[in-house]
Design an enzyme around this catalytic site. Structure first.
Site, PDB file in Angstrom:
ATOM      1  CD  GLN A   1      -2.801   1.383   2.325  1.00  0.00           C
ATOM      2  OE1 GLN A   1      -2.294   1.575   3.436  1.00  0.00           O
ATOM      3  NE2 GLN A   1      -4.109   1.350   2.150  1.00  0.00           N
TER       4      GLN A   1
ATOM      5  CE1 TYR B   1      -2.318   8.798   8.072  1.00  0.00           C
ATOM      6  CE2 TYR B   1      -4.137   7.294   7.672  1.00  0.00           C
ATOM      7  CZ  TYR B   1      -3.123   7.759   8.493  1.00  0.00           C
ATOM      8  OH  TYR B   1      -2.915   7.194   9.725  1.00  0.00           O
TER       9      TYR B   1
ATOM     10  NE  ARG C   1     -10.839  -2.846  13.932  1.00  0.00           N
ATOM     11  CZ  ARG C   1     -11.975  -2.233  14.231  1.00  0.00           C
ATOM     12  NH1 ARG C   1     -12.116  -1.655  15.419  1.00  0.00           N
ATOM     13  NH2 ARG C   1     -12.958  -2.184  13.368  1.00  0.00           N
TER      14      ARG C   1
HETATM   15  C1  LIG Z   1      -3.623  -0.711  14.009  1.00  0.00           C
HETATM   16  C2  LIG Z   1      -4.274  -0.391  12.706  1.00  0.00           C
HETATM   17  C3  LIG Z   1      -3.513   0.133  11.671  1.00  0.00           C
HETATM   18  C4  LIG Z   1      -4.115   0.421  10.433  1.00  0.00           C
HETATM   19  N1  LIG Z   1      -3.325   0.861   9.407  1.00  0.00           N
HETATM   20  C5  LIG Z   1      -3.887   1.060   8.183  1.00  0.00           C
HETATM   21  C6  LIG Z   1      -3.071   1.377   7.064  1.00  0.00           C
HETATM   22  O1  LIG Z   1      -1.837   1.424   7.143  1.00  0.00           O
HETATM   23  N2  LIG Z   1      -3.690   1.596   5.874  1.00  0.00           N
HETATM   24  C7  LIG Z   1      -5.058   1.503   5.731  1.00  0.00           C
HETATM   25  O2  LIG Z   1      -5.564   1.702   4.628  1.00  0.00           O
HETATM   26  N3  LIG Z   1      -5.837   1.174   6.767  1.00  0.00           N
HETATM   27  C8  LIG Z   1      -5.294   0.931   7.976  1.00  0.00           C
HETATM   28  N4  LIG Z   1      -6.081   0.530   9.014  1.00  0.00           N
HETATM   29  C9  LIG Z   1      -7.538   0.362   8.794  1.00  0.00           C
HETATM   30  C10 LIG Z   1      -7.875  -1.076   8.411  1.00  0.00           C
HETATM   31  O3  LIG Z   1      -7.220  -1.492   7.233  1.00  0.00           O
HETATM   32  C11 LIG Z   1      -9.385  -1.274   8.200  1.00  0.00           C
HETATM   33  O4  LIG Z   1      -9.801  -0.448   7.125  1.00  0.00           O
HETATM   34  C12 LIG Z   1     -10.223  -0.970   9.433  1.00  0.00           C
HETATM   35  O5  LIG Z   1      -9.584  -1.388  10.633  1.00  0.00           O
HETATM   36  C13 LIG Z   1     -11.591  -1.675   9.368  1.00  0.00           C
HETATM   37  O6  LIG Z   1     -11.441  -3.069   9.210  1.00  0.00           O
HETATM   38  P1  LIG Z   1     -11.620  -4.098  10.443  1.00  0.00           P
HETATM   39  O7  LIG Z   1     -12.981  -3.829  11.034  1.00  0.00           O
HETATM   40  O8  LIG Z   1     -11.526  -5.464   9.812  1.00  0.00           O
HETATM   41  O9  LIG Z   1     -10.542  -3.838  11.415  1.00  0.00           O
HETATM   42  C14 LIG Z   1      -5.506   0.210  10.250  1.00  0.00           C
HETATM   43  C15 LIG Z   1      -6.251  -0.332  11.301  1.00  0.00           C
HETATM   44  C16 LIG Z   1      -5.661  -0.648  12.505  1.00  0.00           C
HETATM   45  C17 LIG Z   1      -6.496  -1.276  13.582  1.00  0.00           C
END
Ligand SMILES: Cc1cc2nc3c(=O)[nH]c(=O)nc-3n(C[C@H](O)[C@H](O)[C@H](O)COP(=O)(O)O)c2cc1C
Length: 379
Positions: free
Chosen positions: A108, A177, A329
């Site tokens: 990414q 971002y 997560r």
């Molecule tokens: C610790 C952490 C770091 C994340 N870093 C990024 C990232 O680098 N780039 C991005 O697009 N989303 C990032 N996200 C967002 C996740 O990719 C995702 O879109 C969001 O957590 C929802 O998905 P989930 O419910 O499965 O966690 C991050 C999420 C967490 C929890």
């Protein structure tokens, strides 16, 4: 939702090809900042082990954390870099670690915009229009040279990732971002070619895609992650998302990941806190995925956000609302979650969305499930 088919008959277990990249199943590790890179942005042994565990866990497509394309766009310490030729060997190690277990690896690419950490970069943060939002960090408005340099940096980073053996790149245009800041009228009050109308606000993103294609040609998978909605007054909307996704496809994008929310979106931020009711509370952006498909977008749609059960993942794929499902997560807590599901243990993800994992990730200490560690300590 009807009973699930046998694991080997799941639609979510079938392969998909994205511009020549064959992904063995429909499960994606959504980009997740691990805070595990070395101080210079290069990949560490820990980061390699983290991504390897996901591939061992049968995740078909592993997307790296956001990787900064220029130092000025670095969000925090411990973030992976794709900004200099020195990063190539480390990215190659990550690609090999994922490939060794049959996974595909996409990097990414990101510019943090006003969310760059100037204590790490040593320079003022950049943004579409100064001074930024009242609740966001302060920054310097980008001038023409900045825009040209950022576009070129995305192109160079994509070429570096291809040369390192990655299977594709993903442009990070979500979550407030840099590129997401340009899309949103809330953070972009520029006049001129890059502000105002939707075509103007989307111009930088489309030019970034063009710069990447200019460097790596048409045969290398390029994806993008974009907000389905900012969920904020005056922010980027679902209708705008559908339009921009359609333009991106016409401009040569190979697949889109739909997310939603920015830091300021409260309970509707991109990593929503709180336990998720299954299946009612899952797949937060499903309606926008349907709208994108209804608008005639043919490229694969990856859906992220609150997907916690195999039943919902299967339903998303079987219904055609999404082509791949992405998790963040849940895979921090259980890197082997997909393998578990595919082996027939269909218990939902153990993740409880308390977001404590952000702490060590942002501190550059390396991400882990804080809750799981605490629970184990109590046993
Ligand atoms: C610790 C952490 C770091 C994340 N870093 C990024 C990232 O680098 N780039 C991005 O697009 N989303 C990032 N996200 C967002 C996740 O990719 C995702 O879109 C969001 O957590 C929802 O998905 P989930 O419910 O499965 O966690 C991050 C999420 C967490 C929890």
């Amino acid at each position: 939702m009807s009973a699930l088919p046998r694991p080997d008959a799941l639609k979510a277990a079938t392969p998909i090809v994205i511009n020549g990249m064959r992904v063995k199943n429909r499960f994606v590790r959504s980009a997740t900042g691990e805070g595990m890179a070395n101080a210079d942005g290069s990949a560490s042994d820990r980061l390699e082990a983290c991504l390897k565990a996901l591939a061992v866990g049968e995740v078909g497509l592993v997307i790296s954390s956001h990787a900064y394309v220029e130092k000025r766009g670095q969000a925090r310490a411990g973030q992976l870099g794709a900004h200099s030729p020195d990063m190539e060997a480390g990215i190659a190690r990550l690609a090999r670690a994922v490939h060794a277990y049959g996974g595909r690896f996409v990097v990414q690419l990101a510019h943090a915009g006003s969310r760059a950490d100037s204590t790490v970069t040593g320079e003022p943060a950049l943004c579409p229009s100064a001074p930024g939002t009242s609740d966001g960090p302060r920054c310097r408005a980008m001038v023409a040279d900045d825009l040209a340099r950022v576009e070129a940096a995305f192109g160079a980073a994509a070429a570096l990732c291809r040369d390192a053996g990655a299977d594709g790149v993903q442009i990070h245009a979500a979550h407030g971002y840099g590129l997401s800041q340009f899309l949103s009228p809330r953070t972009n009050s520029r006049t001129g070619a890059y502000g105002g109308s939707l075509p103007n606000r989307a111009r930088l993103l489309l030019e970034v895609l063009g710069a990447i294609r200019g460097r790596i040609g048409r045969d290398f998978p390029v994806l993008a992650k974009i907000n389905s909605d900012d969920f904020l007054e005056g922010g980027f909307t679902a209708a705008e998302c559908v339009q921009v996704v359609s333009w991106l496809e016409t401009a040569g994008l190979d697949g889109v990941e739909l997310s939603g929310g920015v830091f300021e979106s409260g309970k509707r931020t991109f990593s929503r806190p709180g336990r998720i009711a299954i299946p009612e509370g899952e797949a937060w952006y499903r309606d926008t995925a349907r709208a994108v498909k209804a608008a005639g977008v043919a490229m694969p749609v990856i859906l992220v956000g609150g997907i916690r059960s195999l039943g919902t993942a299967e339903d998303l794929i079987a219904s055609g609302d999404a082509d791949l499902v992405a998790l963040s997560r849940p895979l921090i807590r259980e890197p082997g979650l997909v393998a578990r599901w595919l082996a027939g243990d269909t218990a939902p993800a153990a993740c409880i969305n308390d977001n404590l994992c952000f702490g060590p990730a942002r501190a550059g200490q390396g991400i882990y499930c804080v809750t799981e560690v605490r629970q184990n300590e109590r046993v």
